[in-house]
Design an enzyme around this catalytic site. Sequence first.
Site, PDB file in Angstrom:
ATOM      1  N   CYS A   1       0.839  -1.207   0.000  1.00 25.21           N
ATOM      2  CA  CYS A   1       0.000   0.000   0.000  1.00 25.21           C
ATOM      3  C   CYS A   1       0.871   1.254   0.000  1.00 25.21           C
ATOM      4  CB  CYS A   1      -0.930   0.019   1.208  1.00 25.21           C
ATOM      5  SG  CYS A   1      -1.823   1.588   1.327  1.00 25.21           S
TER       6      CYS A   1
ATOM      7  N   ALA B   1     -13.805   3.608  -4.636  1.00 26.87           N
ATOM      8  CA  ALA B   1     -12.463   3.691  -4.066  1.00 26.87           C
ATOM      9  C   ALA B   1     -11.560   2.660  -4.738  1.00 26.87           C
ATOM     10  CB  ALA B   1     -12.498   3.462  -2.558  1.00 26.87           C
TER      11      ALA B   1
ATOM     12  N   HIS C   1      -8.577   7.477   2.674  1.00 26.38           N
ATOM     13  CA  HIS C   1      -8.144   8.668   1.940  1.00 26.38           C
ATOM     14  C   HIS C   1      -9.352   9.378   1.353  1.00 26.38           C
ATOM     15  CE1 HIS C   1      -8.724   5.813  -1.337  1.00 26.38           C
ATOM     16  NE2 HIS C   1      -8.758   6.830  -2.178  1.00 26.38           N
TER      17      HIS C   1
END
EC number: 2.7.7.12
Lengths: 333, 333
Positions: B39, B159, B165
Site C-alpha cells: 500500500c 475507491a 483517503h
Amino acid sequence: MPELRKDPISGRWVIISTNRGKRPSDFGRTIEERRGGFCPFCGGNEATTPPEVLAYRNPNSLPNTAGWSLRVVPNKFPALQIEGGLHKVGEGMFDKMNGVGAHEVLIETPKHDMTIPQMELKDVENMFWGFRDRILDLKKDERFKYIMVFKNHGSAAGASLEHPHSQLIALPIVPLVVQTEMEGASTYYNYKDRCVFCDIIHQEQTMQARLVSENDDFIVICPYAPRFPFETWVLPKHHSSVFEDCRKGEYTNLARALQQTITRMDKVLQDPPYNFIIHNAPLHEEHEVPYYHWHIEIMPKLTKVAGFEWGTGFYINPTPPEDAATFLREIDI
Amino acid sequence: MPELRKDPISGRWVIISTNRGKRPSDFGRTIEERRGGFCPFCGGNEATTPPEVLAYRNPNSLPNTAGWSLRVVPNKFPALQIEGGLHKVGEGMFDKMNGVGAHEVLIETPKHDMTIPQMELKDVENMFWGFRDRILDLKKDERFKYIMVFKNHGSAAGASLEHPHSQLIALPIVPLVVQTEMEGASTYYNYKDRCVFCDIIHQEQTMQARLVSENDDFIVICPYAPRFPFETWVLPKHHSSVFEDCRKGEYTNLARALQQTITRMDKVLQDPPYNFIIHNAPLHEEHEVPYYHWHIEIMPKLTKVAGFEWGTGFYINPTPPEDAATFLREIDI
C-alpha cells in the site's frame, strides 16, 4: 400511496415509496434468487401477472393465456399508483403530490433465454410498436406530463428479472434531466435557428470519428461528451421530436439499428449489463417542436466505473468516444 | 492531456481521459487486487507516492518520510493535469478545453486498517483542516473555478485503494450539479429573502421527523426528497457559504457530527460503501453569499439500488427519509 417530493434546492422530483419502504436488512440481498426458478413472464404463466393491457397475440388465443409474441402488463410492484388524484400540497416549505402514475412492463417475448441480439428482428420492431401503442393510450390521461420508456438489462443495471422486458413509467411531472435537455435544446435553437441534434448528426456524418453505423433512417454515434464509457446514441436522421410519430418503415430500421448496436456491445464488451432510455418530448408540448429531437441513449454498465459519478453527479470518462466508436464500428457482426 | 468537453445539449462538462483511455478489456477487472499487497499510502512508504504538497507531521521529521499524521499528495493517476493553459477551443459545433486542474489525495492516517468511526476525533478534524489548507492554496490559482472535495469509501463506491483517503479536484469549470444548486438556491432567496438551507434547518428542527442528530454547530438530517436510501446531510447551523471559513471549534464539531453519522450508518447498514461530498460555493463568487449554505452530503451505496437511477437520471427511493432518520437516530452508538 407513494409520494412525489420536490427537492427545494435543485427542483428535482423524486419518487419516495412510502408504503413498501425498504428497511436496512432489505439491502444487500440480490434479486437474482429468482434465477432458474419460476418466471412470471414466461409463456404459459400469464395468470401470475396482473391482467394484460396490451398483447400482440394469435387472433385465436384468449387474453391472459399463451399465444402471444409481446405482452404489456402493469408492474406488480409499481413505483407509482394508477388510481387517484394528484393532491398537490405543501408540507411546511416542501412540495409534494401523490405518486400517481402508470408503471408497466413490456414483455418482449414469451421465451425466457433471449437477448435483443438473439431475437428475431420483427420482435425487436414489435417492442417499439408496443411502446408506441402504450404511449398513445397513456397520453390520453391528462394527469401525465411525461412517459419514460427504458430497459434495464442485467442485474447490475437494475433488472430484477432475467426474462427480456422493458418498462414504461407515466409521470405527473417532467424529470429534471428531461427539463434540462429541453431547455438546452431550446436555447441552442433560439441562438442558431437549427435543431442541436440535427447539427450533431450533420457533424458526426462529416467527421466520421464517432460514427458507429448508419442506415436509411437512423444514425448510431458515440456522443462528443459522453458521461459513461461506450455510451452510444441512436438518432433518427429525419427531424422529429415525437417517438410515437414514426412511420412503420422507421421502426424496422430502428430495430435494426438497436439490435446491431447491442450486438456490437455484446461482442466488444462481453455481454455487458446496460440501460437504454428513449428520450422523448414531454406530453402536452405543441405536438412537434422544432428544437427537440427524440433519440435513444444506451449505456453499458461497466463494473466499478460509476462509483464516483454516482456520488458526485460529475463525470470522468476513461474511454474517449472516438475509441469507443472505433471498437464498436470495427467489430464483425 | 485529458480534455474537458461540453455536452452541447445539457451544458454538462465531462472529463475525457484521452491519454490513458480504457480499452474494453480494462473493464471488469476490479482494482481490489491490491488488497493485502503493498500500500503506497501506509506510513513508511512515502517514497512511492508523488512528493507531498501538505503534511501534518512531527516537527523533527523530514518531508516524504515517516512521522506524519496526515499527508496530501498529487494523485499518481490524475484525472486532470496541473500544468498548462486552458486553450479553450471549438471542435466544429462542440466546445472543449484542456483538462487542466489539480487532483490530490488526502491520506487521512498512516494506518491502513482504519475507518472514520475508528479514527481518533482529532484525526477526523485534521482531515477537515487538511481540506481547508489545500483549498486556500488551490484557490490562489486563477484558472480554477471550483474545488470538489469528496471521499469514496469501499470499492462499490469507487475507491481504488483501501487505505483511508479522500480527494480534492480543482476544476476550471463549475460542474452542472453545483450550478443547478446555486441557481435553485438563488431563485429561492430572490423570492423569500431567506437562505433555503437555513429554512430547511429551521423546519427540520421543528418537525424532528428527519432529524438524526445535532450538536452546537451542526445538524444532521435525512433530506426531504433524497435521491438515495439513507442519504444524509450535515449542515452548519450558522449560515455560511464557504466551508474553508469555519472557525477552529467548528471543525471539531463537524468531525464529531461526521464520525457519529458514519458510525450510525455502519451499525444500521453493516459497514456500507459510501461517498461523501462537500458542497461548497464556487470560487470567485463574492466571498460570502447570503443564498448558499455549504454542507456535506453522505450517500451510502446500497447494493443494486442504483441501476435504474444511473441510467435515467431519475430517482426512485425505496426508503422514506423519515424511516432512515429513525433508524439512524435510534441506534446506540
